[in-house]
Design an enzyme around this catalytic site. Structure first.
Site, PDB file in Angstrom:
ATOM      1  CB  SER A  65       2.929   2.155 -17.652  1.00  0.00           C
ATOM      2  OG  SER A  65       4.119   1.863 -18.338  1.00  0.00           O
ATOM      3  CD  GLU A 123       5.326   1.434  -8.891  1.00  0.00           C
ATOM      4  OE1 GLU A 123       5.420   0.478  -9.639  1.00  0.00           O
ATOM      5  OE2 GLU A 123       4.944   1.325  -7.715  1.00  0.00           O
ATOM      6  CG  ASN A 165      -3.127  -1.647 -13.189  1.00  0.00           C
ATOM      7  OD1 ASN A 165      -3.091  -1.767 -11.954  1.00  0.00           O
ATOM      8  ND2 ASN A 165      -2.423  -2.430 -13.993  1.00  0.00           N
ATOM      9  N   GLY A 207       0.775  -1.229   0.000  1.00  0.00           N
ATOM     10  CA  GLY A 207       0.000   0.000   0.000  1.00  0.00           C
ATOM     11  C   GLY A 207       0.810   1.284   0.000  1.00  0.00           C
ATOM     12  CB  SER A 208       4.314   2.205  -0.855  1.00  0.00           C
ATOM     13  OG  SER A 208       4.439   1.776  -2.183  1.00  0.00           O
TER      14      SER A 208
HETATM   15  C1  GRF Z   1       3.601  -1.460  -7.471  1.00  0.00           C
HETATM   16  O1  GRF Z   1       4.908  -1.798  -7.833  1.00  0.00           O
HETATM   17  C2  GRF Z   1       2.727  -1.402  -8.705  1.00  0.00           C
HETATM   18  O2  GRF Z   1       3.399  -1.041  -9.846  1.00  0.00           O
HETATM   19  C3  GRF Z   1       2.234  -2.806  -8.819  1.00  0.00           C
HETATM   20  O3  GRF Z   1       2.097  -3.256  -7.490  1.00  0.00           O
HETATM   21  C4  GRF Z   1       2.978  -2.542  -6.635  1.00  0.00           C
HETATM   22  C5  GRF Z   1       2.195  -1.999  -5.483  1.00  0.00           C
HETATM   23  O4  GRF Z   1       2.985  -1.493  -4.448  1.00  0.00           O
HETATM   24  N1  GRF Z   1       1.039  -2.872  -9.628  1.00  0.00           N
HETATM   25  P1  GRF Z   1       2.284  -0.883  -3.158  1.00  0.00           P
HETATM   26  O5  GRF Z   1       1.352  -1.940  -2.586  1.00  0.00           O
HETATM   27  O6  GRF Z   1       1.547   0.343  -3.557  1.00  0.00           O
HETATM   28  O7  GRF Z   1       3.409  -0.594  -2.211  1.00  0.00           O
END
Ligand code: GRF
Length: 187
Positions: free
Chosen positions: A136, A174, A102, A14-15
């Site tokens: 992405s 991200e 997504n 959930g970062s």
């Molecule tokens: C991220 O790397 C995202 O790209 C992928 O899942 C991961 C989620 O990380 N779809 P977090 O749970 O938000 O830390």
């Protein structure tokens, strides 16, 4: 005018959810997180609890999971899949045309599709000898990682990278990419 509302769907740490919550709290994002939904018990739920957000825990292993998921998602302005690992059923995709996004940890269309998630993506990037990777944000359609790409951020792949070091570099991008994309879509 009332604030736009979003749902955030998670499966892991959930970062990215935490980054969205922080952006709402510091007013970078002027919207309301109407709900957080998880498809399994996961560490990310703590971020929802701490921010006092409505939280729904579903069990992806139950036979009627897709029906429950479709029922659980409110009629929000934007659905954000932030590390959500279950495939979204077509009936839910159809409720949110260009209103469901997504986040994927590669430069799509490279290293996307069924089975390409988490560390597997970074392992594949290294195995292919790529010198650049990234993340992405794309609209969700009924395929897996096939919807229109909205935004990307790049990072270098270093000669001594492990999947873990590369993952860390990608994840640092991200959070900003996701928050900026939500900001661009919710105004
Ligand atoms: C991220 O790397 C995202 O790209 C992928 O899942 C991961 C989620 O990380 N779809 P977090 O749970 O938000 O830390």
């Amino acid at each position: 005018m009332s604030k736009q509302r979003i749902s955030v769907l998670i499966s892991g740490g959930g970062s990215n959810l935490a980054a969205i919550i922080a952006a709402v709290e510091n007013k970078t994002l002027n919207l309301e997180i109407a709900q957080v939904i998880a498809d399994r018990d996961c560490a990310g739920k703590q971020h929802a609890f701490k921010a006092n957000l409505p939280f729904v825990l579903l069990d992806r292993k139950l036979p009627d999971f897709t029906k429950r998921l479709n029922e659980a998602v409110l009629d929000v302005d934007l659905v954000v899949l932030a590390g959500f690992l279950s495939v979204i059923p077509p009936e839910l995709v159809e409720r949110f045309p260009k209103k469901m996004i997504n986040l994927h940890p590669s430069l799509l269309p490279k290293f996307g599709g069924m089975g390409m998630y988490g560390m597997k993506v970074h392992q594949a990037v290294l195995a292919a000898g790529e010198t650049v990777s990234g993340c992405s944000v794309h609209f969700v359609d009924t395929g897996v990682d096939t919807g229109e790409v909205i935004a990307q951020a790049q990072v270098p792949v270093l000669a001594d990278d492990s999947p873990e070091t590369l993952a860390k570099r990608v994840q640092a991008q991200e959070h900003t990419l996701l928050v900026n994309t939500i900001k661009a879509l919710c105004h």
